[in-house]
Design an enzyme around this catalytic site. Structure first.
Site, PDB file in Angstrom:
ATOM      1  N   ASP A  16    -118.069  95.602  22.308  1.00 47.68           N
ATOM      2  CA  ASP A  16    -117.597  94.905  21.107  1.00 47.68           C
ATOM      3  C   ASP A  16    -118.696  94.100  20.431  1.00 47.68           C
ATOM      4  OD1 ASP A  16    -114.879  95.726  21.835  1.00 47.68           O
ATOM      5  OD2 ASP A  16    -114.988  94.130  23.343  1.00 47.68           O
ATOM      6  N   LYS A  66    -121.845  97.498  17.478  1.00 47.39           N
ATOM      7  CA  LYS A  66    -122.739  98.665  17.419  1.00 47.39           C
ATOM      8  C   LYS A  66    -122.406  99.576  16.239  1.00 47.39           C
ATOM      9  CE  LYS A  66    -121.548  99.772  21.619  1.00 47.39           C
ATOM     10  NZ  LYS A  66    -120.771  98.558  21.918  1.00 47.39           N
ATOM     11  N   GLY A 111    -114.163 101.410  20.530  1.00 46.20           N
ATOM     12  CA  GLY A 111    -113.709 101.147  19.172  1.00 46.20           C
ATOM     13  C   GLY A 111    -114.833 100.587  18.338  1.00 46.20           C
ATOM     14  N   HIS A 112    -115.272 101.347  17.325  1.00 48.51           N
ATOM     15  CA  HIS A 112    -116.331 100.882  16.437  1.00 48.51           C
ATOM     16  C   HIS A 112    -115.757 100.681  15.043  1.00 48.51           C
ATOM     17  CE1 HIS A 112    -119.718 102.709  19.155  1.00 48.51           C
ATOM     18  NE2 HIS A 112    -119.043 101.735  19.718  1.00 48.51           N
ATOM     19  N   GLN A 157    -119.259 101.384  24.561  1.00 49.55           N
ATOM     20  CA  GLN A 157    -119.172 100.309  25.554  1.00 49.55           C
ATOM     21  C   GLN A 157    -120.524  99.584  25.651  1.00 49.55           C
ATOM     22  OE1 GLN A 157    -117.839 103.564  26.835  1.00 49.55           O
ATOM     23  NE2 GLN A 157    -115.889 102.984  25.972  1.00 49.55           N
TER      24      GLN A 157
END
Length: 429
Positions: free
Chosen positions: A12, A15, A39-40, A223
């Site tokens: 988180d 990125k 999740g991006h 991650q």
């Protein structure tokens, strides 16, 4: 030029935003590992986009976006993300999916939920999306690869074996749970094959051609370092190798072709779920940072735990990823604080440790040692150059450079695509 982007904390870190920023000058982006548990988030003039499997550069039509063979891809999530882009007028013709990437099958989330359930108080806090069981089947060599969708006779034979003789007996005998009809599953995956077939390719020649013509390639890690299966806070980790080494194996790019390793780090620390977080703040300051930073999971929606900047973790990530540069995100979240803390090292049983210990019990019960610095108490969201930042803010960033032992070349001062300060390095030459 090949650049590896890796998270320096527990995920988180932003990125996706960094990838989106650099993608404008990239030719190819490869997502090398992980699954739909990542999740991006990217914020553009067209609004907010959230990706779980699609590379964050998918919004740039000139960039070839590759889902590499280290990924475990849930075809349902892939199709949903493709459809969501189309609903917003974006056709993902630049998407390529490695035929070697493994699939999250319909039974994997069920096993994930059941296994977490029987752990009780020792549960790991997984997203329960079947990522771990999919990687487990890959290692056991009973996994299904994306390329198998193009071989219906093979799928039929293998589903009969894996579902009928391996999975269903476990579900009935051990968990007393429902079973799966492999013929119904075959029909379901036949539909997935029709939808995904245009994107499935052998990515080896594609990647090698890009290397031969010296294209600009980004490896978008999912991650982060402290969730790496081997180097993270095991067992409270993800199921893949999330450091620079994993980016190489998941893309097929040799280490000799990498030009830069860039780690992404928040100006403070967060973590989702269980496991040690040495600098955790459980007071009103932590609540303030969480609210200002909107620290809730992109995938799960869970509130993230919050702590001061962890120097030993950042330094560890820089070293194990061979990082020469750092992108620092969410610096603006600290704008209102009168004082900010930086953890320089840990003390445990009279010994000082300059890196996260492998023994998570020791890490959980260590005492972080801090340097406290005055806050700048001024908004920085409009700053676009280093000199525009308040003096105390610049001093904080320089202190982070010292403790992390790396140059901070990119600074995020807000959620939008344009809210970045390019400090020292011109990426891609």
């Amino acid at each position: 030029m090949v650049i590896i982007i890796a998270g320096a904390q527990w995920g988180d870190e932003g990125k996706g935003k960094v990838i989106d920023l650099l993608a404008e000058r990239a030719d190819m982006i490869v997502r090398p590992q992980g699954g739909a548990n990542a999740g991006h988030t990217v914020v553009t003039e067209d609004g907010e986009f959230k990706f779980q499997l699609l590379p964050s550069g998918i919004l740039y039509p000139h960039v070839t976006c590759v889902i590499g063979h280290g990924v475990v891809a849930d075809p349902r999530v892939l199709i949903r993300e493709i459809d969501q882009l189309r609903e917003r007028g974006i056709e993902p013709d630049n998407l390529v999916i490695s035929e070697r990437a493994h699939m999250v099958m319909g039974y994997h989330p069920v096993f994930d939920q059941l296994e977490e359930g029987v752990r009780g108080d020792d549960r790991l806090g997984t997203t329960r999306r079947g990522i771990g069981p999919a990687y487990s089947d890959k290692i056991r060599r009973i996994g299904f690869r994306i390329g198998d969708l193009q071989k219906e006779a093979f799928m039929r034979k293998k589903l009969d074996f894996v579902v009928g003789q391996v999975k269903n007996p476990i579900l009935t005998d051990l968990y007393r749970d429902r079973t799966f009809d492999w013929e119904e599953m075959l029909a379901e995956y036949r539909d997935y094959a029709a939808r995904l077939n245009p994107y499935i390719r052998d990515i080896y020649p594609l990647v090698q051609d890009a290397l031969d013509r010296q294209a600009n390639i980004l490896l978008e890690g999912a991650q982060a370092t402290m969730l790496d299966l081997d180097l993270g806070t095991y067992p409270y980790v993800t199921s893949s190798n999330t450091t620079a080494g994993g980016a190489l194996t998941g893309s097929g790019i040799p280490p000799t072709r990498v030009d830069l390793s860039l780690v992404v780090c928040k100006a403070y620390t967060t973590r989702v779920g269980y496991g040690p977080l040495p600098t955790e703040l459980t007071d009103s300051t932590g609540d303030q940072i969480r609210e200002k930073g909107t620290e809730f999971g992109t995938v799960t929606g869970r509130a993230r735990r919050v702590g001061w900047f962890d120097g030993p973790v950042a330094r560890y990530a820089v070293r194990v990823n061979g990082a020469e540069s750092m992108a620092l995100t969410k610096l603006d979240v600290l704008d209102a604080l009168p004082e900010v803390g930086i953890c320089t090292d840990y003390e445990f049983r009279g010994r000082v440790h300059d890196h996260p210990m492998a023994n998570i019990s020791h890490l959980k019960h260590c005492s972080p040692r801090y340097v406290n610095m005055p806050g700048w108490q001024a908004p920085i969201g409009q700053c676009r150059t280093w000199d525009e930042l308040p003096t105390k803010c610049r001093a904080y960033v320089e202190a982070l450079e010292g403790v992390a032992e790396v140059s901070i070349d990119l600074i995020g001062v807000g959620p939008r695509r344009d809210q970045f300060i390019m400090r020292k390095r011109s990426f891609f030459g």
